[in-house]
Design a protein around this motif. Structure first.
Motif, PDB file in Angstrom:
ATOM      1  N   ILE A   9      25.817  19.254 -71.090  1.00  0.00           N
ATOM      2  CA  ILE A   9      25.178  20.508 -71.531  1.00  0.00           C
ATOM      3  C   ILE A   9      25.988  21.076 -72.687  1.00  0.00           C
ATOM      4  O   ILE A   9      27.146  21.465 -72.527  1.00  0.00           O
ATOM      5  N   GLY A  10      25.372  21.121 -73.849  1.00  0.00           N
ATOM      6  CA  GLY A  10      26.037  21.595 -75.059  1.00  0.00           C
ATOM      7  C   GLY A  10      26.216  20.450 -76.045  1.00  0.00           C
ATOM      8  O   GLY A  10      26.723  19.377 -75.682  1.00  0.00           O
ATOM      9  N   PRO A  13      30.869  19.426 -80.889  1.00  0.00           N
ATOM     10  CA  PRO A  13      31.666  18.192 -80.940  1.00  0.00           C
ATOM     11  C   PRO A  13      32.073  17.677 -79.571  1.00  0.00           C
ATOM     12  O   PRO A  13      32.077  16.455 -79.344  1.00  0.00           O
ATOM     13  N   GLY A  14      32.401  18.571 -78.633  1.00  0.00           N
ATOM     14  CA  GLY A  14      32.820  18.135 -77.298  1.00  0.00           C
ATOM     15  C   GLY A  14      31.686  17.432 -76.569  1.00  0.00           C
ATOM     16  O   GLY A  14      31.861  16.332 -76.016  1.00  0.00           O
ATOM     17  N   ALA A  34      20.937  23.714 -77.117  1.00  0.00           N
ATOM     18  CA  ALA A  34      20.004  24.833 -77.253  1.00  0.00           C
ATOM     19  C   ALA A  34      19.473  24.979 -78.677  1.00  0.00           C
ATOM     20  O   ALA A  34      18.353  25.447 -78.890  1.00  0.00           O
ATOM     21  N   LEU A  41      30.160  24.188 -85.732  1.00  0.00           N
ATOM     22  CA  LEU A  41      30.201  23.587 -87.072  1.00  0.00           C
ATOM     23  C   LEU A  41      28.934  23.885 -87.856  1.00  0.00           C
ATOM     24  O   LEU A  41      28.954  24.029 -89.071  1.00  0.00           O
ATOM     25  N   LYS A  48      31.817  24.746 -94.377  1.00  0.00           N
ATOM     26  CA  LYS A  48      33.279  24.672 -94.510  1.00  0.00           C
ATOM     27  C   LYS A  48      33.742  23.209 -94.583  1.00  0.00           C
ATOM     28  O   LYS A  48      33.302  22.382 -93.790  1.00  0.00           O
ATOM     29  N   GLU A  83      16.649  22.498 -76.845  1.00  0.00           N
ATOM     30  CA  GLU A  83      16.250  22.486 -75.437  1.00  0.00           C
ATOM     31  C   GLU A  83      17.372  23.075 -74.584  1.00  0.00           C
ATOM     32  O   GLU A  83      18.160  22.343 -73.986  1.00  0.00           O
ATOM     33  N   PRO A  84      17.477  24.394 -74.519  1.00  0.00           N
ATOM     34  CA  PRO A  84      18.540  24.999 -73.714  1.00  0.00           C
ATOM     35  C   PRO A  84      18.375  24.705 -72.229  1.00  0.00           C
ATOM     36  O   PRO A  84      17.250  24.651 -71.736  1.00  0.00           O
ATOM     37  N   VAL A  85      19.505  24.522 -71.556  1.00  0.00           N
ATOM     38  CA  VAL A  85      19.495  24.424 -70.097  1.00  0.00           C
ATOM     39  C   VAL A  85      19.519  25.850 -69.548  1.00  0.00           C
ATOM     40  O   VAL A  85      20.375  26.652 -69.931  1.00  0.00           O
ATOM     41  N   LEU A 113      29.901  23.872 -73.136  1.00  0.00           N
ATOM     42  CA  LEU A 113      29.165  25.074 -73.564  1.00  0.00           C
ATOM     43  C   LEU A 113      29.811  25.810 -74.728  1.00  0.00           C
ATOM     44  O   LEU A 113      29.204  26.713 -75.306  1.00  0.00           O
ATOM     45  N   PHE A 118      23.847  30.217 -79.332  1.00  0.00           N
ATOM     46  CA  PHE A 118      23.881  31.080 -80.518  1.00  0.00           C
ATOM     47  C   PHE A 118      22.572  31.834 -80.672  1.00  0.00           C
ATOM     48  O   PHE A 118      21.491  31.247 -80.618  1.00  0.00           O
ATOM     49  N   GLY A 275      36.023  20.718 -74.363  1.00  0.00           N
ATOM     50  CA  GLY A 275      35.911  21.587 -75.533  1.00  0.00           C
ATOM     51  C   GLY A 275      36.339  23.017 -75.254  1.00  0.00           C
ATOM     52  O   GLY A 275      37.087  23.294 -74.312  1.00  0.00           O
ATOM     53  N   MET A 286      40.141  23.097 -80.886  1.00  0.00           N
ATOM     54  CA  MET A 286      39.760  22.553 -82.192  1.00  0.00           C
ATOM     55  C   MET A 286      38.879  21.324 -81.991  1.00  0.00           C
ATOM     56  O   MET A 286      38.714  20.846 -80.858  1.00  0.00           O
TER      57      MET A 286
HETATM   58  C1  LIG Z   1      35.103  30.068 -88.179  1.00  0.00           C
HETATM   59  C2  LIG Z   1      35.650  28.879 -87.420  1.00  0.00           C
HETATM   60  C3  LIG Z   1      36.230  27.843 -88.133  1.00  0.00           C
HETATM   61  C4  LIG Z   1      36.760  26.746 -87.455  1.00  0.00           C
HETATM   62  N1  LIG Z   1      37.323  25.740 -88.182  1.00  0.00           N
HETATM   63  C5  LIG Z   1      37.823  24.656 -87.550  1.00  0.00           C
HETATM   64  C6  LIG Z   1      38.420  23.583 -88.298  1.00  0.00           C
HETATM   65  O1  LIG Z   1      38.480  23.599 -89.531  1.00  0.00           O
HETATM   66  N2  LIG Z   1      38.905  22.522 -87.596  1.00  0.00           N
HETATM   67  C7  LIG Z   1      38.883  22.453 -86.226  1.00  0.00           C
HETATM   68  O2  LIG Z   1      39.357  21.476 -85.660  1.00  0.00           O
HETATM   69  N3  LIG Z   1      38.315  23.450 -85.497  1.00  0.00           N
HETATM   70  C8  LIG Z   1      37.771  24.542 -86.109  1.00  0.00           C
HETATM   71  N4  LIG Z   1      37.211  25.554 -85.377  1.00  0.00           N
HETATM   72  C9  LIG Z   1      37.132  25.411 -83.897  1.00  0.00           C
HETATM   73  C10 LIG Z   1      36.027  24.402 -83.484  1.00  0.00           C
HETATM   74  O3  LIG Z   1      34.820  24.691 -84.167  1.00  0.00           O
HETATM   75  C11 LIG Z   1      35.788  24.437 -81.987  1.00  0.00           C
HETATM   76  O4  LIG Z   1      36.997  24.168 -81.323  1.00  0.00           O
HETATM   77  C12 LIG Z   1      34.728  23.386 -81.585  1.00  0.00           C
HETATM   78  O5  LIG Z   1      33.486  23.660 -82.198  1.00  0.00           O
HETATM   79  C13 LIG Z   1      34.551  23.357 -80.069  1.00  0.00           C
HETATM   80  O6  LIG Z   1      33.531  22.440 -79.789  1.00  0.00           O
HETATM   81  P1  LIG Z   1      32.693  22.567 -78.433  1.00  0.00           P
HETATM   82  O7  LIG Z   1      31.806  21.359 -78.390  1.00  0.00           O
HETATM   83  O8  LIG Z   1      33.590  22.819 -77.297  1.00  0.00           O
HETATM   84  O9  LIG Z   1      31.836  23.916 -78.576  1.00  0.00           O
HETATM   85  P2  LIG Z   1      30.798  24.457 -79.639  1.00  0.00           P
HETATM   86  O10 LIG Z   1      31.052  23.915 -80.983  1.00  0.00           O
HETATM   87  O11 LIG Z   1      30.811  25.936 -79.460  1.00  0.00           O
HETATM   88  O12 LIG Z   1      29.405  23.892 -79.136  1.00  0.00           O
HETATM   89  C14 LIG Z   1      28.859  24.317 -77.915  1.00  0.00           C
HETATM   90  C15 LIG Z   1      27.361  24.078 -77.955  1.00  0.00           C
HETATM   91  O13 LIG Z   1      26.816  24.305 -76.661  1.00  0.00           O
HETATM   92  C16 LIG Z   1      25.510  24.814 -76.810  1.00  0.00           C
HETATM   93  N5  LIG Z   1      25.116  25.465 -75.573  1.00  0.00           N
HETATM   94  C17 LIG Z   1      25.715  26.525 -74.960  1.00  0.00           C
HETATM   95  N6  LIG Z   1      25.026  26.839 -73.854  1.00  0.00           N
HETATM   96  C18 LIG Z   1      23.994  25.950 -73.753  1.00  0.00           C
HETATM   97  C19 LIG Z   1      22.933  25.759 -72.818  1.00  0.00           C
HETATM   98  N7  LIG Z   1      22.784  26.561 -71.755  1.00  0.00           N
HETATM   99  N8  LIG Z   1      22.055  24.750 -73.027  1.00  0.00           N
HETATM  100  C20 LIG Z   1      22.180  23.931 -74.102  1.00  0.00           C
HETATM  101  N9  LIG Z   1      23.163  24.080 -75.034  1.00  0.00           N
HETATM  102  C21 LIG Z   1      24.041  25.070 -74.843  1.00  0.00           C
HETATM  103  C22 LIG Z   1      25.654  25.780 -77.990  1.00  0.00           C
HETATM  104  O14 LIG Z   1      24.393  26.020 -78.600  1.00  0.00           O
HETATM  105  C23 LIG Z   1      26.618  25.028 -78.904  1.00  0.00           C
HETATM  106  O15 LIG Z   1      25.920  24.286 -79.881  1.00  0.00           O
HETATM  107  C24 LIG Z   1      36.692  26.678 -86.025  1.00  0.00           C
HETATM  108  C25 LIG Z   1      36.089  27.712 -85.313  1.00  0.00           C
HETATM  109  C26 LIG Z   1      35.557  28.809 -85.994  1.00  0.00           C
HETATM  110  C27 LIG Z   1      34.901  29.922 -85.203  1.00  0.00           C
END
Ligand SMILES: Cc1cc2nc3c(=O)[nH]c(=O)nc-3n(C[C@H](O)[C@H](O)[C@H](O)COP(=O)(O)OP(=O)(O)OC[C@H]3O[C@@H](n4cnc5c(N)ncnc54)[C@H](O)[C@@H]3O)c2cc1C
Length: 309
Positions: A9-10, A13-14, A34, A41, A48, A83-85, A113, A118, A275, A286
């Motif tokens: 779910i999500g 990158p993670g 979602a 990103l 960026k 397709e949000p959960v 998540l 968003f 993540g 990150m």
């Molecule tokens: C401004 C900014 C700049 C950054 N720059 C860098 C950088 O240069 N280098 C770096 O390494 N890190 C950077 N980071 C940090 C990095 O973006 C995060 O650590 C990374 O995106 C985490 O990935 P994630 O998959 O855990 O979560 P996220 O990227 O937050 O993705 C989570 C996803 O889950 C989805 N989701 C949530 N709930 C649901 C649901 N119920 N059903 C379906 N989907 C759902 C969301 O829509 C989202 O797309 C930056 C962060 C910010 C805010």
């Protein structure tokens, strides 16, 4: 109803990395996102240049997100975007997931998540809600469905500029930006200039006017204000993440993070997290960490599936 070894779910990158590594391990895996794939990103910093992801000195964030999604699909993950959960419950020793498009079963779940789903940032004006769907929107509708004489677009990033340029093909457009410099790609700015896009900088909307539907907007300029006719207002000023609702899922979630051990296992059997949403001592939030955790989590999922009791 379909049953998968793993539901992720999500699709940041993670989640994309977890789906990719699960596919590589031969697990049947479905990934839910979602919005469009890419997480922060795409939604928080789409233009960026990412400079700290291994093997690439510099890669635009959007490109990195697309590559992660392509690789996950290449290795057999079923990826479902937009397709949000909405709910996850326990069922028959595994899990039942309800999304906006139906239900599936999974033996294991990876929570990726991030900061949450968003939602578009609002202008914060009195009466804004009244015009949503009545001339005011936060996403570009299919261009062929647009019937408008005067469109106003708010924002200074890529999405706002792309939106204004798309709309300009079917109607008169004014772009309003609160600063005097745009964060959009230079080629979009050059195209806007070449196509004579109407632009107001150092400007912000202070009032929405209309009856049943939006008719005009009042715009504050540096030392004046103007009223612009607007039967379509498209607000593109960013996204705000929100984790609302996940505490009701039957997974023991409370708060913006979930504790995991070194195998990315939560205290619920069959529930893993990666993540930004996963917490443990020394955690670094990150992209590279989220991706590495995807690998660890799927190794744990595979072990779990081989010894379910
Ligand atoms: C401004 C900014 C700049 C950054 N720059 C860098 C950088 O240069 N280098 C770096 O390494 N890190 C950077 N980071 C940090 C990095 O973006 C995060 O650590 C990374 O995106 C985490 O990935 P994630 O998959 O855990 O979560 P996220 O990227 O937050 O993705 C989570 C996803 O889950 C989805 N989701 C949530 N709930 C649901 C649901 N119920 N059903 C379906 N989907 C759902 C969301 O829509 C989202 O797309 C930056 C962060 C910010 C805010």
């Amino acid at each position: 109803m379909s049953t998968y070894d793993l539901a992720v779910i999500g699709g940041g990158p993670g989640g994309l990395a977890a789906a990719m590594y699960a596919g590589l391990r031969g697990l049947s895996v479905v990934g839910f996102e979602a919005e469009s794939f890419g997480g922060q990103l795409i939604n928080l910093y789409p233009s960026k240049p990412v400079t700290n992801f291994p093997a690439q000195t510099e890669l635009p964030s959007r490109e990195l997100a697309l590559r992660l999604a392509d690789q996950a699909a290449h290795f057999g993950a079923e990826l479902r975007e937009w397709e949000p959960v909405e709910f996850v419950g326990a069922r028959d020793g595994g899990f039942a997931l309800r999304s906006t498009r139906g239900e599936i079963n999974a033996h294991a779940v990876v929570l990726a998540l991030g900061l949450g789903r968003f939602a578009p940032r609002r202008l914060g004006l009195d009466g804004e809600e009244r015009f949503v769907g009545r001339g005011l929107t936060y996403r570009l509708p299919p261009i062929e469905e647009i019937v408008a004489d005067h469109a106003v677009v708010v924002g200074g990033g890529d999405t706002a500029l792309d939106t204004a340029l798309s709309l300009q093909r079917v109607t008169d457009v004014t772009l309003i930006h609160r600063r005097d410099e745009f964060s959009a790609y230079k080629h979009s700015q050059d195209e806007a200039a070449a196509r004579g896009l109407g632009v107001l900088t150092n400007a912000r909307i202070i009032e929405l006017r209309g009856g049943e539907r939006l008719e005009s907007v009042v715009v504050a300029l540096a030392d004046d204000s103007v009223e612009l006719p607007a039967d379509l207002l498209l607000v593109s000023i960013g996204q705000v993440p929100d984790l609302a609702g996940v505490e009701q899922w039957e997974l023991g979630i409370s708060g913006p993070h979930i504790e995991v051990d070194s195998a990315m296992q939560t205290d619920r059997r069959g529930v893993f997290a990666v993540g930004d949403f996963a917490a443990y001592p020394g955690k670094v939030r990150m992209i590279a960490t989220a991706v590495a955790e995807g690998s660890t989590a799927t190794a744990s999922v595979e072990r779990f599936l081989m010894t379910p009791n």
